[in-house]
Design an enzyme around this catalytic site. Structure first.
Site, short mmCIF file in Angstrom:
data_model
loop_
_atom_site.label_atom_id
_atom_site.label_comp_id
_atom_site.label_asym_id
_atom_site.label_seq_id
_atom_site.Cartn_x
_atom_site.Cartn_y
_atom_site.Cartn_z
CB SER A 104 83.75 -123.68 28.19
OG SER A 104 84.00 -124.13 29.49
CE1 TYR B 242 79.29 -120.67 30.27
CE2 TYR B 242 80.31 -122.73 30.94
CZ TYR B 242 80.42 -121.45 30.43
OH TYR B 242 81.65 -120.96 30.07
N1 LIG Z 1 86.30 -117.41 33.04
C1 LIG Z 1 86.29 -118.70 32.80
O1 LIG Z 1 86.68 -119.51 33.68
C2 LIG Z 1 85.85 -119.22 31.46
C3 LIG Z 1 86.13 -120.55 31.15
C4 LIG Z 1 85.73 -121.06 29.92
C5 LIG Z 1 85.05 -120.26 29.03
N2 LIG Z 1 84.78 -118.96 29.35
C6 LIG Z 1 84.03 -118.18 28.36
O2 LIG Z 1 84.75 -117.00 28.07
C7 LIG Z 1 83.84 -116.00 27.58
C8 LIG Z 1 84.17 -114.67 28.27
O3 LIG Z 1 83.96 -114.79 29.65
P1 LIG Z 1 84.91 -114.13 30.76
O4 LIG Z 1 85.42 -115.23 31.60
O5 LIG Z 1 85.85 -113.18 30.14
O6 LIG Z 1 83.80 -113.40 31.66
P2 LIG Z 1 83.43 -111.85 31.86
O7 LIG Z 1 84.61 -111.11 32.37
O8 LIG Z 1 82.18 -111.88 32.67
O9 LIG Z 1 83.13 -111.33 30.39
C9 LIG Z 1 81.95 -111.65 29.71
C10 LIG Z 1 81.73 -110.62 28.63
O10 LIG Z 1 80.56 -110.98 27.88
C11 LIG Z 1 79.76 -109.82 27.77
N3 LIG Z 1 78.36 -110.12 27.48
C12 LIG Z 1 77.47 -110.86 28.19
N4 LIG Z 1 76.27 -110.86 27.57
C13 LIG Z 1 76.40 -110.10 26.45
C14 LIG Z 1 75.55 -109.73 25.40
N5 LIG Z 1 74.26 -110.08 25.37
N6 LIG Z 1 76.05 -108.97 24.38
C15 LIG Z 1 77.33 -108.57 24.39
N7 LIG Z 1 78.20 -108.86 25.38
C16 LIG Z 1 77.73 -109.62 26.39
C17 LIG Z 1 79.94 -109.11 29.10
O11 LIG Z 1 79.47 -107.77 29.01
P3 LIG Z 1 78.97 -106.92 30.31
O12 LIG Z 1 80.23 -106.37 30.93
O13 LIG Z 1 78.09 -105.88 29.74
O14 LIG Z 1 78.27 -107.89 31.22
C18 LIG Z 1 81.47 -109.22 29.21
O15 LIG Z 1 82.09 -108.28 28.38
C19 LIG Z 1 82.44 -116.53 27.84
O16 LIG Z 1 81.89 -117.03 26.63
C20 LIG Z 1 82.68 -117.67 28.83
O17 LIG Z 1 81.68 -118.67 28.74
C21 LIG Z 1 85.16 -118.43 30.54
#
Ligand SMILES: NC(=O)c1ccc[n+]([C@@H]2O[C@H](COP(=O)([O-])OP(=O)(O)OC[C@H]3O[C@@H](n4cnc5c(N)ncnc54)[C@H](OP(=O)(O)O)[C@@H]3O)[C@@H](O)[C@H]2O)c1
Length: 289
Positions: free
Chosen positions: A146, A159
């Site tokens: 990130s 985080y």
């Molecule tokens: N969105 C942003 O602005 C942003 C920016 C920078 C980085 N990121 C990073 O991108 C990645 C994905 O996030 P996203 O934005 O796509 O959010 P998201 O839509 O909330 O997706 C997160 C995913 O991680 C899964 N997850 C959480 N804990 C888990 C575990 N213990 N085992 C397996 N799966 C698990 C969730 O599963 P469930 O559906 O079961 O909860 C979901 O599939 C993360 O690492 C986040 O830090 C996001």
């Protein structure tokens, strides 16, 4: 027929494929010829991805994997290798965020944040590495970091710490793995329009209105909510596209940013003095007029 196809294709594994970046990445890899194992901790959430898989005739299979759980990681990877025979690409995407000032965070809450965002990645990667190292052609490991791994902000210290740790981990691993033909890629997205704010949690003590940090926590959380839902935030498809381009690129570049916001912050940090950069972040977060 099914196995013949797998032999011809490269095999990709994505964690956290139930929504957001993981969901779009699993589909994009499948659309681009990877036999894709879209893993998720709760396979009841696989309806949408399976519907698209069927509609588009993709080679994608859903497998249960909770990055916090040794047994599900081992079972999933064993099953994938049994079916796919190899793993060419691993995308470590699963993650969430916890909001709260350090004083409001319990050690348990911080450990839980590290368990998923950091140790979860280590758990899956350590299981996959011997497979990649022993197969012809090596492989690629993509960690979803990130912009928050380059710049800390208040109320996201836990985080931010996991994402800063991931920077060091990915950088160190890139040297270790290059001699084995395994490439490390670290993706640094800015604000991405996903479910992340709904899946993020608030530290228990931060919910207490008597917390000295209560109003600042609410302010920062609202700011992040508005930025993730802002029409200018990048869609998760943009992250998937950068991941695919990075995997296909011949350059041994480690870091790839996604979104103008991420590039602007990372460039500013590189060019500005610490003091100027801190003032810029304060202005952005409206902590300073
Ligand atoms: N969105 C942003 O602005 C942003 C920016 C920078 C980085 N990121 C990073 O991108 C990645 C994905 O996030 P996203 O934005 O796509 O959010 P998201 O839509 O909330 O997706 C997160 C995913 O991680 C899964 N997850 C959480 N804990 C888990 C575990 N213990 N085992 C397996 N799966 C698990 C969730 O599963 P469930 O559906 O079961 O909860 C979901 O599939 C993360 O690492 C986040 O830090 C996001």
């Amino acid at each position: 027929m099914f196995l013949m196809h797998i032999k011809e294709n490269k095999v990709a594994v994505v964690t956290g494929s139930s929504s957001g970046i993981g969901y779009e990445t699993a589909l994009l890899l499948a659309r681009n010829g990877f036999f894709t194992f879209a893993t998720m901790r709760n396979i009841e959430k696989s309806e949408n991805i399976m519907e698209t898989t069927k509609k588009e005739g993709l080679q994608l299979q859903v497998i249960q994997l909770d990055v916090n759980d040794d047994a599900t990681v081992k079972n999933a990877i064993d099953k994938i290798v049994e079916e796919g025979k190899r793993i060419d690409v691993l995308v470590n995407n699963a993650g969430y965020g916890i909001f709260g000032a350090l004083e409001d965070l319990s050690i348990e809450e911080i450990k839980a944040q590290f368990e998923t965002n950091f140790f979860g990645i280590i758990r899956v990667t350590q299981t996959v590495l011997p497979i990649m190292r022993n197969q012809k052609g090596g492989g690629t490991i993509v960690n979803i970091g990130s912009v928050g791994g380059q710049a800390g902000v208040p109320m996201l210290s836990a985080y931010n710490s996991t994402k800063f740790a991931l920077e060091g981990l990915s950088e160190s691993m890139s040297y270790e793995l290059e001699p084995f033909g395994i490439r490390m890629i670290l993706i640094e997205p800015g604000f991405i329009k996903t479910n992340i704010m709904n899946s993020s949690v608030l530290a228990k003590k931060a919910l207490d209105q008597k917390s000295p940090y209560y109003s600042m926590t609410q302010k920062i959380k609202n700011y992040f909510e508005s930025m993730v839902n802002n029409p200018e935030a990048s869609p998760p498809e943009a992250v998937a596209k950068v991941i695919l381009e990075a995997i296909n690129s011949d350059h041994m570049q480690l870091r790839f940013t996604v979104g103008n916001d991420a590039s602007a912050i990372i460039n500013a940090k590189r060019k500005m003095s610490d003091l100027d950069f801190t003032n810029l972040i304060k202005q952005q977060l409206k902590l300073k007029s």
